[in-house]
Write a protein that holds these residues in place. Structure first.
Motif, mmCIF file in Angstrom:
data_model
loop_
_atom_site.group_PDB
_atom_site.id
_atom_site.type_symbol
_atom_site.label_atom_id
_atom_site.label_comp_id
_atom_site.label_asym_id
_atom_site.label_seq_id
_atom_site.Cartn_x
_atom_site.Cartn_y
_atom_site.Cartn_z
ATOM 1 N N CYS A 96 23.916 -33.674 -13.740
ATOM 2 C CA CYS A 96 24.006 -32.537 -12.793
ATOM 3 C C CYS A 96 23.261 -31.318 -13.337
ATOM 4 N N TYR A 97 23.354 -31.095 -14.659
ATOM 5 C CA TYR A 97 22.591 -29.972 -15.249
ATOM 6 C C TYR A 97 21.097 -30.209 -15.098
ATOM 7 N N GLN A 98 20.669 -31.439 -15.411
ATOM 8 C CA GLN A 98 19.228 -31.710 -15.465
ATOM 9 C C GLN A 98 18.612 -31.877 -14.084
ATOM 10 N N LYS A 99 19.315 -32.549 -13.178
ATOM 11 C CA LYS A 99 18.704 -32.869 -11.872
ATOM 12 C C LYS A 99 19.065 -31.876 -10.777
ATOM 13 N N LYS A 100 20.215 -31.188 -10.914
ATOM 14 C CA LYS A 100 20.657 -30.280 -9.852
ATOM 15 C C LYS A 100 20.642 -28.826 -10.292
ATOM 16 N N ASP A 101 20.154 -28.579 -11.508
ATOM 17 C CA ASP A 101 20.111 -27.216 -12.043
ATOM 18 C C ASP A 101 21.501 -26.558 -11.988
ATOM 19 N N ALA A 102 22.526 -27.375 -12.212
ATOM 20 C CA ALA A 102 23.904 -26.857 -12.158
ATOM 21 C C ALA A 102 24.149 -25.883 -13.316
ATOM 22 N N GLY A 103 25.029 -24.917 -13.046
ATOM 23 C CA GLY A 103 25.489 -24.014 -14.111
ATOM 24 C C GLY A 103 26.886 -24.411 -14.563
ATOM 25 N N ALA A 104 27.544 -25.242 -13.768
ATOM 26 C CA ALA A 104 28.891 -25.733 -14.107
ATOM 27 C C ALA A 104 29.224 -26.902 -13.193
ATOM 28 N N ILE A 105 30.054 -27.801 -13.719
ATOM 29 C CA ILE A 105 30.502 -28.946 -12.924
ATOM 30 C C ILE A 105 32.021 -29.059 -13.062
ATOM 31 N N ILE A 106 32.661 -29.269 -11.922
ATOM 32 C CA ILE A 106 34.120 -29.462 -11.891
ATOM 33 C C ILE A 106 34.374 -30.900 -11.456
ATOM 34 N N HIS A 107 35.193 -31.597 -12.233
ATOM 35 C CA HIS A 107 35.596 -32.966 -11.841
ATOM 36 C C HIS A 107 37.107 -32.950 -11.668
ATOM 37 N N THR A 108 37.598 -33.288 -10.470
ATOM 38 C CA THR A 108 39.046 -33.341 -10.260
ATOM 39 C C THR A 108 39.450 -34.737 -9.789
ATOM 40 N N HIS A 109 40.731 -35.010 -9.999
ATOM 41 C CA HIS A 109 41.335 -36.229 -9.460
ATOM 42 C C HIS A 109 42.186 -35.863 -8.245
ATOM 43 N N SER A 110 41.705 -34.891 -7.485
ATOM 44 C CA SER A 110 42.383 -34.425 -6.274
ATOM 45 C C SER A 110 42.814 -35.599 -5.391
ATOM 46 N N GLN A 111 44.087 -35.602 -5.014
ATOM 47 C CA GLN A 111 44.555 -36.669 -4.117
ATOM 48 C C GLN A 111 43.880 -36.557 -2.752
ATOM 49 N N ASN A 112 43.488 -35.336 -2.369
ATOM 50 C CA ASN A 112 42.774 -35.193 -1.092
ATOM 51 C C ASN A 112 41.452 -35.946 -1.133
ATOM 52 N N ALA A 113 40.753 -35.877 -2.277
ATOM 53 C CA ALA A 113 39.489 -36.616 -2.425
ATOM 54 C C ALA A 113 39.750 -38.118 -2.378
#
Ligand SMILES: CSCCC(=O)C(=O)COP(=O)(O)O
Ligand code: ZN
Length: 242
Positions: A96-113
């Motif tokens: 995500c940093y390299q291909k999407k120029d992200a400054g931060a990434i959030i990974h959740t195990h949200s039950q909604n997801a």
């Protein structure tokens, strides 16, 4: 203080090492990062170093001393606590940093997801809901050069990829979504959770909150028989058909 420790010790609450710990606590109470699942990675805007959590720890109990720091060019660790391995999501965060120029990434195990990944096929869709306006369209205003958000009348589309036994096995499908959905700021992983990124941690947090709200709403609409991407006014016929 050693030069390695200087990377993670700061009185500034907005230092990436402090922010990761603070936000993981908040996310624990949202049920987004419980039972060691999920996590956050932040790129230091000043140094471009990547800050990463250790693997398999209770993310809400982390302190800055537990964090890994990676050099963005060499991808070598500038700081690596001996008692831990880096998050299993590290290759995905780096992508995500390299291909999407992200400054931060959030990974959740949200039950909604997770529930949305069971309701939808290969794409989550929701349309004509005010909260969609918090999500970027991926387009930039040619005059102001500022990102353009989705409009109320747009459809938010988030790709869904299949889960694998190990996080690093998700990398090929993640790269494919970068090609197939060049404007997305999120990817849902079926029966697992979601990855959301943004140009800064503040933006990533807003996108994650807005998407989670929309996924929760989509589940409620689905239970009522209303397709979450139905047109304005069409909900009546779906409700009447019950
Ligand atoms: C019960 S968590 C399983 C691994 C996972 O999906 C996750 O998000 C956490 O991985 P990490 O290596 O960062 O602990
Ligand atoms: Zn996970």
């Amino acid at each position: 203080m050693s030069s390695e420790d200087a990377l993670i010790h700061s009185d500034d609450p907005r230092h990436p090492a402090n922010l990761i710990c603070t936000l993981c606590k908040q996310f624990f109470y949202n049920n987004w990062c419980t039972g060691t699942g999920g996590g956050i990675s932040i790129k230091d805007p000043k140094t471009s170093h990547y800050y990463l959590a250790p693997s398999g720890v209770q993310k809400e109990q982390m302190t800055p001393d537990d964090l890994f720091v990676m050099d963005a060019q060499s991808l070598g660790y500038l700081r690596a606590p001996k008692s831990y391995k880096p998050s299993a999501c590290t290759p995905l965060f780096v992508a995500c940093y390299q291909k999407k120029d992200a400054g931060a990434i959030i990974h959740t195990h949200s039950q909604n997801a997770v529930v949305c990944s069971l309701i939808f096929g290969d794409e989550f869709r929701i349309a004509n809901i005010e909260q969609i306006k918090a999500i970027p369209s991926g387009k930039v205003d040619p005059v102001t050069k500022k990102p353009i958000a989705l409009s109320f009348f747009d459809t938010l589309r988030i790709p869904i990829i299949e889960n694998m036994a190990h996080e690093d096995e998700l990398i090929d499908d993640l790269h494919k979504t970068f090609i197939d959905y060049p404007d997305t700021c999120a990817v849902i992983v079926r029966r697992h959770g979601i990855f959301v990124w943004g140009p800064t941690i503040d933006k990533a947090k807003i996108f994650n909150e807005a998407i989670d709200y929309l996924m929760e709403l989509a589940i409620k609409m689905h239970k009522l028989g209303i397709p979450p991407d139905c047109g304005i006014g069409e909900e009546k016929k779906h409700l009447a058909g019950q």
